[in-house]
Design a protein around this motif. Structure first.
Motif, PDB file in Angstrom:
ATOM      1  N   ARG A 116      -9.649   8.665 -11.959  1.00  0.00           N
ATOM      2  CA  ARG A 116      -8.476   8.130 -11.944  1.00  0.00           C
ATOM      3  C   ARG A 116      -8.100   7.105 -13.148  1.00  0.00           C
ATOM      4  O   ARG A 116      -8.753   6.527 -13.545  1.00  0.00           O
ATOM      5  CB  ARG A 116      -8.212   7.073 -10.700  1.00  0.00           C
ATOM      6  N   ASP A 174       2.156  13.804 -11.200  1.00  0.00           N
ATOM      7  CA  ASP A 174       1.777  12.968 -10.412  1.00  0.00           C
ATOM      8  C   ASP A 174       1.792  13.108  -8.955  1.00  0.00           C
ATOM      9  O   ASP A 174       2.108  12.357  -8.225  1.00  0.00           O
ATOM     10  CB  ASP A 174       2.685  11.492 -10.875  1.00  0.00           C
ATOM     11  N   THR A 184       0.955  13.964  -5.193  1.00  0.00           N
ATOM     12  CA  THR A 184      -0.126  13.269  -4.070  1.00  0.00           C
ATOM     13  C   THR A 184      -1.320  14.828  -3.890  1.00  0.00           C
ATOM     14  O   THR A 184      -0.797  15.864  -3.984  1.00  0.00           O
ATOM     15  CB  THR A 184       0.498  13.119  -2.852  1.00  0.00           C
ATOM     16  N   GLU A 211      -3.235   9.345  -4.139  1.00  0.00           N
ATOM     17  CA  GLU A 211      -1.863   9.145  -4.475  1.00  0.00           C
ATOM     18  C   GLU A 211      -1.508   7.759  -5.045  1.00  0.00           C
ATOM     19  O   GLU A 211      -2.341   7.018  -5.186  1.00  0.00           O
ATOM     20  CB  GLU A 211      -0.788   8.816  -3.060  1.00  0.00           C
ATOM     21  N   LYS A 212      -0.351   7.513  -5.612  1.00  0.00           N
ATOM     22  CA  LYS A 212       0.082   6.340  -6.449  1.00  0.00           C
ATOM     23  C   LYS A 212       0.434   5.174  -5.735  1.00  0.00           C
ATOM     24  O   LYS A 212       1.364   5.551  -4.875  1.00  0.00           O
ATOM     25  CB  LYS A 212       0.963   6.814  -7.629  1.00  0.00           C
ATOM     26  N   ARG A 269       1.421   0.766  -5.759  1.00  0.00           N
ATOM     27  CA  ARG A 269       1.714  -0.359  -6.575  1.00  0.00           C
ATOM     28  C   ARG A 269       0.822  -1.646  -6.357  1.00  0.00           C
ATOM     29  O   ARG A 269       0.837  -1.999  -5.083  1.00  0.00           O
ATOM     30  CB  ARG A 269       3.321  -0.777  -6.420  1.00  0.00           C
ATOM     31  N   LEU A 298       1.468   1.037 -11.555  1.00  0.00           N
ATOM     32  CA  LEU A 298       1.096   2.012 -10.456  1.00  0.00           C
ATOM     33  C   LEU A 298      -0.373   2.521 -10.914  1.00  0.00           C
ATOM     34  O   LEU A 298      -0.777   2.774 -11.951  1.00  0.00           O
ATOM     35  CB  LEU A 298       1.878   3.358 -10.678  1.00  0.00           C
ATOM     36  N   TRP A 321      -3.886   5.079  -9.311  1.00  0.00           N
ATOM     37  CA  TRP A 321      -4.267   6.262  -8.314  1.00  0.00           C
ATOM     38  C   TRP A 321      -5.007   5.521  -7.184  1.00  0.00           C
ATOM     39  O   TRP A 321      -5.814   4.624  -7.387  1.00  0.00           O
ATOM     40  CB  TRP A 321      -5.088   7.426  -8.942  1.00  0.00           C
TER      41      TRP A 321
END
Length: 331
Positions: A9, A249, A251, A280-281, A283, A291, A293
């Motif tokens: 990641r 990007d 998921t 998934e990304k 925050r 952002l 992973w």
């Protein structure tokens, strides 16, 4: 666990600064992830054998203090911590499975609130970490534990100073030293307790777009066969996923059934890591523009066992996917 897919990641940033450490698996130990982190609200938590815990805790606190970045002492009254710096140096005896040996996966991880964009849920997750790959090995000496500790902490301190250049100001340093000074009339508390929850093992699947979900299977030579079976099982359940990512990007539903020989320590055995991860990304709440992973839904096990057949891997995969399918259909 530190399986190969998730340790790759990276932060989605225009500029990344990283400092290599030989022999370590570095998942996302980048400077931007630590930017704007207030150490006054970080609680150090030590996961280690009881006989070593206090010694390793004191050593860690001393390293931060010598670097001019003292962490709050647990006996200092302050608002509840918003982040945890978790140092894991805890070899686990393998018992009869592999007599005289331990399972060891040292790491240092910053755990704090992150926001899942698809449903705005907030969970506690790892935003920065560094560690070594899990291994079955001979018992770990206190000197080796201290060596791992020193390497991890020095890496964090270096990244922190690069990401927070204001740490050198007199006002900032004085404020931290003052807040970190223990009070004589305070009763000591457990230096390794924490009110911060561990990284989440599962956020809800609300808002997940199954039509853009990418499935990845890591299972050595069985990967292609198991990927086809996974696609069939999910499709039959009404989940039209793909084996190819729609975007860079996208998921990912990552299924990992990895066997690694440990003949040197445990003859006839393998280190078996099985798990299903929704990747998934998210925050970082402290830095919403960043952002990273994240594994937002996890089911995993780590065992030292006899080598598994393809049929056993198929059964494990089916059981893992059934959990995800049920949760998705009832979300």
């Amino acid at each position: 666990m530190t399986t190969s897919f998730r340790w790759m990641r990276i932060l989605f940033l225009l500029s990344i600064t990283a400092l290599p450490i030989n022999g370590l698996v570095d998942s996302h130990a980048e400077v931007p992830a630590i930017r704007n982190l207030d150490l006054n609200h970080v609680r150090l938590v030590m996961e280690a054998a009881p006989e070593f815990k206090a010694r390793l805790y004191d050593r860690t606190m001393d390293l931060f203090a010598k670097a001019g970045l003292p962490l709050p002492h647990p006996d200092q009254p302050h608002s509840p911590p918003t982040a945890m710096l978790k140092l894991t140096l805890n070899p686990t005896p393998l018992g009869d499975t592999c007599p005289g040996n331990v399972l060891y996966e040292p790491s240092l991880a910053l755990i704090e609130p992150v926001i899942v964009p698809r449903n705005s849920e907030v969970i506690h997750d790892i935003t920065w970490s560094i560690g070594a790959a899990v291994q079955a090995r001979a018992p770990v000496s206190i000197e080796e534990l201290e060596s791992d500790l020193d390497g991890f902490v020095h890496r964090f301190i270096t990244n922190y100073k690069l990401g927070n250049p204001e740490w050198q100001s007199e006002d900032t340093r004085h404020g931290r030293m003052t807040s970190a000074s223990p009070l004589a009339d305070q009763k000591p508390v457990n230096p390794v307790a924490s009110a911060i929850p561990v990284a989440s093992i599962g956020v809800s699947l609300r808002g997940l777009d199954i039509n853009t979900l990418h499935v990845s299977v890591l299972a050595g030579r069985a990967s292609t066969t198991l990927a086809a079976r996974a696609l069939q099982q999910l499709t039959d359940a009404g989940l039209p996923v793909s084996l190819n990512p729609h975007t860079n990007d996208a998921t990912t539903l990552s299924l990992e059934l990895i066997q690694r020989p440990v003949e040197g320590q445990c003859p006839g055995k393998v280190l078996y890591e099985s798990g299903l991860f929704l990747v998934e990304k998210v925050r970082i709440e402290r830095n919403p523009q960043i952002l990273i992973w994240s594994d937002t839904w996890i089911r995993e096990t780590l065992q030292v066992v006899s080598s598994l057949s393809l049929r056993q891997l198929e059964l494990d995969q089916e059981a893992l996917l059934k959990q995800f399918i049920h949760l998705f259909q009832t979300r």
